[in-house]
Design an enzyme around this catalytic site. Structure first.
Site, PDB file in Angstrom:
ATOM      1  N   MET A  17      41.834  23.658  41.549  1.00  0.00           N
ATOM      2  CA  MET A  17      43.091  24.401  41.398  1.00  0.00           C
ATOM      3  C   MET A  17      43.769  24.646  42.738  1.00  0.00           C
ATOM      4  O   MET A  17      45.003  24.703  42.814  1.00  0.00           O
ATOM      5  CB  MET A  17      42.812  25.720  40.692  1.00  0.00           C
ATOM      6  N   VAL A  63      35.477  31.107  54.370  1.00  0.00           N
ATOM      7  CA  VAL A  63      36.100  32.388  54.004  1.00  0.00           C
ATOM      8  C   VAL A  63      35.200  33.598  54.242  1.00  0.00           C
ATOM      9  O   VAL A  63      35.676  34.730  54.243  1.00  0.00           O
ATOM     10  CB  VAL A  63      36.594  32.412  52.534  1.00  0.00           C
ATOM     11  N   TYR A 155      29.101  36.891  39.546  1.00  0.00           N
ATOM     12  CA  TYR A 155      30.395  36.209  39.383  1.00  0.00           C
ATOM     13  C   TYR A 155      31.391  37.170  38.731  1.00  0.00           C
ATOM     14  O   TYR A 155      32.517  37.322  39.209  1.00  0.00           O
ATOM     15  CB  TYR A 155      30.242  34.927  38.554  1.00  0.00           C
ATOM     16  N   LYS A 159      34.648  38.778  40.705  1.00  0.00           N
ATOM     17  CA  LYS A 159      36.016  38.556  40.212  1.00  0.00           C
ATOM     18  C   LYS A 159      36.656  39.877  39.770  1.00  0.00           C
ATOM     19  O   LYS A 159      37.875  40.030  39.828  1.00  0.00           O
ATOM     20  CB  LYS A 159      36.013  37.533  39.077  1.00  0.00           C
TER      21      LYS A 159
HETATM   22  P1  NAD Z   1      36.318  24.033  42.931  1.00  0.00           P
HETATM   23  O1  NAD Z   1      34.847  24.141  43.077  1.00  0.00           O
HETATM   24  O2  NAD Z   1      36.903  22.742  42.468  1.00  0.00           O
HETATM   25  O3  NAD Z   1      37.056  24.427  44.289  1.00  0.00           O
HETATM   26  C1  NAD Z   1      36.638  25.522  45.067  1.00  0.00           C
HETATM   27  C2  NAD Z   1      36.954  25.231  46.515  1.00  0.00           C
HETATM   28  O4  NAD Z   1      36.549  26.362  47.303  1.00  0.00           O
HETATM   29  C3  NAD Z   1      36.199  24.011  47.054  1.00  0.00           C
HETATM   30  O5  NAD Z   1      37.084  23.129  47.715  1.00  0.00           O
HETATM   31  C4  NAD Z   1      35.192  24.615  48.015  1.00  0.00           C
HETATM   32  O6  NAD Z   1      34.860  23.785  49.125  1.00  0.00           O
HETATM   33  C5  NAD Z   1      35.930  25.870  48.471  1.00  0.00           C
HETATM   34  N1  NAD Z   1      34.998  26.852  49.042  1.00  0.00           N
HETATM   35  C6  NAD Z   1      33.838  27.299  48.503  1.00  0.00           C
HETATM   36  N2  NAD Z   1      33.231  28.148  49.348  1.00  0.00           N
HETATM   37  C7  NAD Z   1      34.031  28.219  50.456  1.00  0.00           C
HETATM   38  C8  NAD Z   1      33.943  28.929  51.668  1.00  0.00           C
HETATM   39  N3  NAD Z   1      32.881  29.721  51.967  1.00  0.00           N
HETATM   40  N4  NAD Z   1      34.939  28.794  52.580  1.00  0.00           N
HETATM   41  C9  NAD Z   1      35.995  27.975  52.315  1.00  0.00           C
HETATM   42  N5  NAD Z   1      36.133  27.279  51.176  1.00  0.00           N
HETATM   43  C10 NAD Z   1      35.145  27.404  50.250  1.00  0.00           C
HETATM   44  O7  NAD Z   1      36.743  25.225  41.946  1.00  0.00           O
HETATM   45  P2  NAD Z   1      38.094  25.523  41.124  1.00  0.00           P
HETATM   46  O8  NAD Z   1      37.798  25.326  39.694  1.00  0.00           O
HETATM   47  O9  NAD Z   1      39.244  24.854  41.729  1.00  0.00           O
HETATM   48  O10 NAD Z   1      38.195  27.111  41.364  1.00  0.00           O
HETATM   49  C11 NAD Z   1      39.182  27.716  42.176  1.00  0.00           C
HETATM   50  C12 NAD Z   1      39.131  29.227  41.972  1.00  0.00           C
HETATM   51  O11 NAD Z   1      39.386  29.559  40.604  1.00  0.00           O
HETATM   52  C13 NAD Z   1      37.782  29.856  42.320  1.00  0.00           C
HETATM   53  O12 NAD Z   1      37.992  31.115  42.934  1.00  0.00           O
HETATM   54  C14 NAD Z   1      37.147  30.042  40.953  1.00  0.00           C
HETATM   55  O13 NAD Z   1      36.184  31.066  40.958  1.00  0.00           O
HETATM   56  C15 NAD Z   1      38.339  30.371  40.092  1.00  0.00           C
HETATM   57  N6  NAD Z   1      38.155  30.068  38.669  1.00  0.00           N
HETATM   58  C16 NAD Z   1      37.680  28.847  38.254  1.00  0.00           C
HETATM   59  C17 NAD Z   1      37.543  28.596  36.915  1.00  0.00           C
HETATM   60  C18 NAD Z   1      37.018  27.263  36.400  1.00  0.00           C
HETATM   61  O14 NAD Z   1      36.559  27.218  35.258  1.00  0.00           O
HETATM   62  N7  NAD Z   1      37.062  26.195  37.151  1.00  0.00           N
HETATM   63  C19 NAD Z   1      37.887  29.572  35.968  1.00  0.00           C
HETATM   64  C20 NAD Z   1      38.363  30.790  36.431  1.00  0.00           C
HETATM   65  C21 NAD Z   1      38.499  31.022  37.785  1.00  0.00           C
END
Ligand code: NAD
Length: 250
Positions: A17, A63, A155, A159
């Site tokens: 995302m 982060v 988690y 959140k």
């Molecule tokens: P993803 O795993 O595809 O992307 C997450 C990104 O965060 C990755 O590029 C990763 O390298 C980066 N990241 C992780 N730890 C890091 C750190 N310490 N420093 C810098 N970068 C770091 O996940 P996504 O599905 O794109 O999720 C994006 C956001 O949306 C997240 O916060 C996730 O919790 C939230 N979310 C995801 C979902 C889902 O089902 N995919 C649902 C609800 C919320």
């Protein structure tokens, strides 16, 4: 264009995302910093945006580290002169666990998903105060509102912290013309770090709780982030926007 002349940092923009949001922002005229730990993937997203005529660069970010945040925000301001939009999107999943009560996972998930958003907010606010305002969009989740089976409670707690720290940001820095809102995706393509929630059988069961009866797409979340980041949302702050196909309405 909806973000013309705006400067944005998107954390976790090497994937999912965050990458979709960076692409969307660039199409709308923003200068975008792709900030992530994944260097090759982050550089590829930046190169793709640049090749399409947008403005983007990759900066390495962990982060959880204050010094890392400082250097990314300093480098952004050095390159583009200001910071208008911060999307605190980087995160890790809590669903790749055998032991739902393991303490180490609690520490890791809280460090990335909650402390990481606090630090991104801190450095964004300091810069936005200098430029007369800005918009912060934080990625929470349906998991920040309700509990779930098969997911470590860190988690949900991390959140949930994002949800309320967003409201605290809105309340404390509204006087500086800084808006802060949270976005709550539902059942999306799995995260890189997903475990049980990436299993097709588990996902099929989860889909039964989604009124729209399907997964969300990353662009559908990027569109919601775009609205909150843009001036179209100029009177929206402290709000939570569910992008969940109706999951939380059931
Ligand atoms: P993803 O795993 O595809 O992307 C997450 C990104 O965060 C990755 O590029 C990763 O390298 C980066 N990241 C992780 N730890 C890091 C750190 N310490 N420093 C810098 N970068 C770091 O996940 P996504 O599905 O794109 O999720 C994006 C956001 O949306 C997240 O916060 C996730 O919790 C939230 N979310 C995801 C979902 C889902 O089902 N995919 C649902 C609800 C919320």
């Amino acid at each position: 264009m909806r973000l013309e002349n705006k400067v944005a940092i998107v954390s976790g923009a090497a994937s999912g995302m965050g990458a979709a949001t960076a692409r969307r922002f660039a199409k709308e005229g923003a200068k975008v910093v792709i900030a992530d730990m994944l260097e090759a993937e982050g550089r590829a997203v930046a190169a793709e945006i640049t090749a399409a005529g947008g403005i983007a660069q990759f900066l390495a970010l962990n982060v959880t580290e204050e010094a890392s945040w400082k250097s990314v925000v300093d480098a952004t301001v050095a390159a583009y002169g200001r910071l208008d939009i911060m999307v605190n999107n980087a995160g890790i999943s809590g669903s790749a666990v055998n032991d739902l009560l393991e303490t180490g996972i609690w520490d890791r998930v809280m460090a990335v998903n909650s402390t990481g958003v606090f630090l991104g907010t801190k450095f964004a606010v300091e810069q936005m105060q200098k430029n007369g305002g800005g918009s912060i969009v934080n990625l929470s989740s349906i998991s920040g509102v309700v509990g779930q089976t098969m997911v470590h409670m860190s988690y949900n707690a991390s959140k949930g912290a994002v949800r309320t720290l967003t409201k605290a940001t809105a309340v404390q820095f509204g006087k500086d013309n800084i808006r802060a809102n949270s976005v709550h995706p539902g059942l999306m393509p799995p995260m890189r770090t997903s475990g049980a929630t990436a299993d097709p059988v588990v996902r099929a069961k989860m889909l039964k709780a989604v009124p729209l009866g399907r997964n969300g797409e990353v662009d559908e979340v990027a569109n919601a982030i775009l609205f909150l980041a843009s001036d179209e949302a100029s009177y929206v702050t402290g709000a939570e926007l569910y992008v969940d196909g109706g999951y939380l309405a059931m």
